[in-house]
Design a protein around this motif. Structure first.
Motif, PDB file in Angstrom:
ATOM      1  N   ARG A   1       3.906  -2.449   4.654  1.00 13.81           N
ATOM      2  CA  ARG A   1       5.228  -2.122   4.112  1.00 13.81           C
ATOM      3  C   ARG A   1       5.264  -2.557   2.658  1.00 13.81           C
ATOM      4  N   ALA A   2       6.213  -2.000   1.917  1.00 17.13           N
ATOM      5  CA  ALA A   2       6.390  -2.404   0.526  1.00 17.13           C
ATOM      6  C   ALA A   2       7.376  -3.558   0.447  1.00 17.13           C
ATOM      7  N   ARG A   3       7.246  -4.324  -0.621  1.00 25.62           N
ATOM      8  CA  ARG A   3       8.214  -5.400  -0.833  1.00 25.62           C
ATOM      9  C   ARG A   3       9.608  -4.818  -1.025  1.00 25.62           C
ATOM     10  N   SER A   4      10.583  -5.624  -0.766  1.00 30.98           N
ATOM     11  CA  SER A   4      11.971  -5.169  -0.783  1.00 30.98           C
ATOM     12  C   SER A   4      12.295  -4.424  -2.072  1.00 30.98           C
ATOM     13  N   GLY A   5      12.834  -3.203  -1.879  1.00 29.40           N
ATOM     14  CA  GLY A   5      13.260  -2.403  -3.016  1.00 29.40           C
ATOM     15  C   GLY A   5      12.164  -1.601  -3.669  1.00 29.40           C
ATOM     16  N   GLN A   6      10.903  -1.692  -3.167  1.00 31.37           N
ATOM     17  CA  GLN A   6       9.782  -0.979  -3.760  1.00 31.37           C
ATOM     18  C   GLN A   6       9.439   0.267  -2.932  1.00 31.37           C
ATOM     19  N   CYS A   7       8.909   1.276  -3.606  1.00 29.25           N
ATOM     20  CA  CYS A   7       8.375   2.483  -2.942  1.00 29.25           C
ATOM     21  C   CYS A   7       7.050   2.819  -3.622  1.00 29.25           C
ATOM     22  N   ILE A   8       5.991   2.755  -2.857  1.00 29.61           N
ATOM     23  CA  ILE A   8       4.647   2.983  -3.395  1.00 29.61           C
ATOM     24  C   ILE A   8       4.102   4.290  -2.824  1.00 29.61           C
ATOM     25  N   SER A   9       3.538   5.131  -3.683  1.00 26.69           N
ATOM     26  CA  SER A   9       3.011   6.417  -3.222  1.00 26.69           C
ATOM     27  C   SER A   9       1.739   6.223  -2.410  1.00 26.69           C
ATOM     28  N   MET A  10       1.521   7.116  -1.447  1.00 28.77           N
ATOM     29  CA  MET A  10       0.322   7.047  -0.614  1.00 28.77           C
ATOM     30  C   MET A  10      -0.935   7.359  -1.426  1.00 28.77           C
ATOM     31  N   THR A  11      -0.768   8.104  -2.503  1.00 29.90           N
ATOM     32  CA  THR A  11      -1.911   8.384  -3.376  1.00 29.90           C
ATOM     33  C   THR A  11      -2.446   7.104  -3.998  1.00 29.90           C
ATOM     34  N   GLU A  12      -1.534   6.225  -4.399  1.00 23.07           N
ATOM     35  CA  GLU A  12      -1.935   4.952  -4.984  1.00 23.07           C
ATOM     36  C   GLU A  12      -2.639   4.084  -3.944  1.00 23.07           C
ATOM     37  N   ILE A  13      -2.125   4.079  -2.711  1.00 23.00           N
ATOM     38  CA  ILE A  13      -2.759   3.323  -1.633  1.00 23.00           C
ATOM     39  C   ILE A  13      -4.165   3.861  -1.368  1.00 23.00           C
ATOM     40  N   SER A  14      -4.312   5.192  -1.385  1.00 23.76           N
ATOM     41  CA  SER A  14      -5.615   5.815  -1.137  1.00 23.76           C
ATOM     42  C   SER A  14      -6.632   5.394  -2.187  1.00 23.76           C
ATOM     43  N   GLN A  15      -6.201   5.298  -3.441  1.00 25.23           N
ATOM     44  CA  GLN A  15      -7.111   4.905  -4.514  1.00 25.23           C
ATOM     45  C   GLN A  15      -7.579   3.461  -4.334  1.00 25.23           C
ATOM     46  N   ILE A  16      -6.661   2.601  -3.904  1.00 21.59           N
ATOM     47  CA  ILE A  16      -7.034   1.200  -3.662  1.00 21.59           C
ATOM     48  C   ILE A  16      -8.038   1.113  -2.521  1.00 21.59           C
ATOM     49  N   LEU A  17      -7.738   1.814  -1.410  1.00 18.42           N
ATOM     50  CA  LEU A  17      -8.621   1.787  -0.239  1.00 18.42           C
ATOM     51  C   LEU A  17      -9.979   2.392  -0.559  1.00 18.42           C
ATOM     52  N   SER A  18      -9.998   3.452  -1.367  1.00 21.31           N
ATOM     53  CA  SER A  18     -11.264   4.101  -1.728  1.00 21.31           C
ATOM     54  C   SER A  18     -12.160   3.159  -2.511  1.00 21.31           C
ATOM     55  N   GLY A  19     -11.549   2.374  -3.415  1.00 21.18           N
ATOM     56  CA  GLY A  19     -12.338   1.437  -4.200  1.00 21.18           C
ATOM     57  C   GLY A  19     -12.982   0.360  -3.348  1.00 21.18           C
ATOM     58  N   ILE A  20     -12.282  -0.076  -2.309  1.00 23.65           N
ATOM     59  CA  ILE A  20     -12.817  -1.133  -1.444  1.00 23.65           C
ATOM     60  C   ILE A  20     -13.842  -0.570  -0.462  1.00 23.65           C
ATOM     61  N   CYS A  21     -13.600   0.644   0.056  1.00 19.73           N
ATOM     62  CA  CYS A  21     -14.509   1.254   1.038  1.00 19.73           C
ATOM     63  C   CYS A  21     -15.743   1.856   0.387  1.00 19.73           C
ATOM     64  N   GLY A  22     -15.694   2.090  -0.916  1.00 22.82           N
ATOM     65  CA  GLY A  22     -16.848   2.671  -1.585  1.00 22.82           C
ATOM     66  C   GLY A  22     -16.975   4.167  -1.387  1.00 22.82           C
ATOM     67  N   GLY A  23     -15.902   4.824  -1.054  1.00 22.54           N
ATOM     68  CA  GLY A  23     -15.899   6.284  -0.869  1.00 22.54           C
ATOM     69  C   GLY A  23     -14.471   6.794  -0.868  1.00 22.54           C
ATOM     70  N   ASN A  24     -14.301   8.076  -1.120  1.00 19.15           N
ATOM     71  CA  ASN A  24     -12.956   8.649  -1.192  1.00 19.15           C
ATOM     72  C   ASN A  24     -12.291   8.640   0.177  1.00 19.15           C
ATOM     73  N   MET A  25     -11.133   8.004   0.259  1.00 18.27           N
ATOM     74  CA  MET A  25     -10.335   7.958   1.480  1.00 18.27           C
ATOM     75  C   MET A  25      -9.007   8.648   1.216  1.00 18.27           C
ATOM     76  N   THR A  26      -8.509   9.353   2.227  1.00 19.15           N
ATOM     77  CA  THR A  26      -7.247  10.083   2.085  1.00 19.15           C
ATOM     78  C   THR A  26      -6.463  10.013   3.386  1.00 19.15           C
TER      79      THR A  26
END
Length: 497
Positions: free
Chosen positions: A233-258
């Motif tokens: 979940r996002a911190r109170s009052g925040q809205c984070i796009s799923m595209t941004e989450i995908s970029q973070i996860l892709s960097g950690i996994c070492g491959g494009n995640m969607t």
């Protein structure tokens, strides 16, 4: 038979849903409670696998039953002879002489007569009737009795074979249900909590973007694609796009995640679990160009194009017999059933066989539809083709065109149908072109495919929809711009992401 088939499928679905519900509920425990890792010996996984084994065992039992027969058995021939004797010979004064002294020879003669009726050779039948006349004073009546009894037993054989074919169809469906359940058990219970290092790294990265990670589950099988499930979940009052989450996860996994299709677009203040998968290598854009037959308001052609879970893009095209509303309903039924079966996890060949069985069981004389399926693996670019009575499919690459042809029967004509299959590797910039018979039939006879290849090479539009229109416009030039049959052209372009 159909009701029983539906009941078995419903039972399997209910069992799957029940076990999935147990797993979901088990995963929604508080953070303070320790969650045991799922493993190969998970009791619920074993239970689902037992369900799968039970369905397979039932299918094997069906497969082990007698198969269809093309000819009458010796027992059926003896029954034909017995009934004819009771009807004709029981009132004949020569009965004791014929079936006493010459019983063996006459029995063999009756069998020869029945086999001749089976073969349908008129000359042989006439010859046997003439021979019978010389040994039987009531040969005309006896032959009529044998013929009537033969037709009765032949009809029984037809119905028995139909039941056997339906049984084999059910066995095939049970086998496919068993396979799906086994895959579900494997996928569902092979999900494990991410390693502490993975979770900690991901948690820190998400925290920097105002996202709180609750749990991370990973499924990373050698034969499959990596999948990650994040409860966050996002911190109170925040809205984070799923595209941004995908970029973070892709960097950690070492491959494009969607995120999978249909996932949430943003992360808000409530906990939600989002499913991420490895991004596909290829993307497909498609378009359709259609014309309805002259004096008809509705096209008898129907199609569906959709991207499925697992990175597969499927195009299904069906041409109903004739034109108008009846043909439209028939082909619409085909594409809807194909879509439902393949969406449920059935292989394209099994889905096509089940659709064929459904059309045969409908029992509408003279109604059938073509089946044309192209399924592209968006990870590898391999395209699998399946055809039943369908027109040729074409692949355009650079400066050449290849055709995928079929000579099999359309669906709905016979129970045991042989589908023609093929596979081709597609590359960046390739075009996949499907069409119905009405398009090719408008071209010069005996040169349809060669002419179509020339037309495809002459079209230079990039957009798949414009490409299809260009093909249709050039085809109409060969038929005085008249649509003598329904025409549909589906074009799909393949590009690397």
């Amino acid at each position: 038979m159909q009701e029983w088939m539906i009941a078995m499928l419903v039972i399997s679905i209910l069992l799957i849903i029940r076990d999935m519900a147990k797993t979901i509920l088990a995963g929604n425990v508080p953070d303070t409670q320790e969650i045991l890792p799922l493993c190969d010996r998970h009791p619920q996984k074993e239970k689902v696998e037992r369900y799968a084994a039970s369905f397979q065992k039932l299918a094997d039992t069906f497969y082990g039953m007698p198969y269809r027969k093309d000819y009458l058995s010796s027992g059926q021939i003896r029954q034909i002879m017995h009934d004819a004797n009771e009807r004709v010979c029981s009132r004949c004064y020569q009965r004791e002489i014929c079936w006493g002294e010459h019983g063996r020879e006459l029995g063999q003669g009756v069998e020869v007569m029945v086999r001749a009726l089976e073969s349908g050779e008129e000359e042989e039948i006439r010859s046997i009737r003439n021979d019978w006349t010389s040994v039987c004073s009531r040969s005309v009546q006896y032959f009529e009795a044998v013929s009537e009894n033969f037709q009765r037993e032949k009809q029984n054989l037809v119905w028995d074979n139909r039941m056997i074919e339906n049984r084999l169809a059910v066995a095939q469906q049970l086998t496919e249900v068993s396979r799906i359940m086994a895959n579900v058990a494997s996928d569902l219970y092979d999900i494990e909590r991410g390693t502490p290092q993975f979770e900690e790294e991901l948690r820190k990265a998400l925290r920097r973007h105002h996202v709180i990670l609750r749990q991370a589950w990973v499924m990373d099988k050698a034969e499959g694609r990596k999948q990650v499930f994040l409860t966050m979940r996002a911190r109170s009052g925040q809205c984070i796009s799923m595209t941004e989450i995908s970029q973070i996860l892709s960097g950690i996994c070492g491959g494009n995640m969607t995120p999978v299709n249909g996932s949430r677009c943003i992360v808000n203040g409530e906990y939600h679990t989002v499913h991420f998968i490895e991004d596909v290598t290829y993307q497909i854009l498609y378009g359709a160009a259609r014309l309805t037959r002259e004096k008809e308001k509705v096209s008898g052609d129907n199609y569906v194009c959709r991207q499925e879970e697992g990175g597969r893009f499927v195009m299904c095209l069906s041409d109903g017999m004739g034109s108008g509303m009846e043909a439209c309903k028939e082909s619409e039924t085909v594409v809807e059933l194909l879509e439902q079966f393949m969406e449920s996890g059935f292989s394209q060949e099994t889905a096509a066989k089940m659709v064929n069985s459904a059309l045969v069981l409908k029992g509408r004389e003279g109604m059938f539809s073509t089946v044309d399926i192209c399924a592209v693996d968006l990870y590898t670019g391999v395209c699998n083709f399946l055809k039943a009575g369908a027109a040729s499919t074409f692949i355009k690459r650079d400066h050449w065109v290849e055709s995928i042809t079929s000579e099999s029967l359309a669906a709905g004509l016979v129970q045991q149908i042989d589908f023609e299959t093929a596979s081709r590797k597609l590359y960046h910039g390739d075009y996949l072109i499907m069409m119905t018979d009405g398009v090719l039939d408008a071209l010069p006879a005996q040169k349809e495919e060669e002419t179509m290849k020339e037309i495809i090479m002459d079209v230079h539009e990039v957009s798949p929809k414009d490409f299809g229109r260009g093909i249709l416009e050039r085809v109409l030039g060969y038929s005085d711009y008249r649509a003598r049959d329904d025409m549909t052209v589906l074009v799909a372009g393949v590009w690397k992401k």
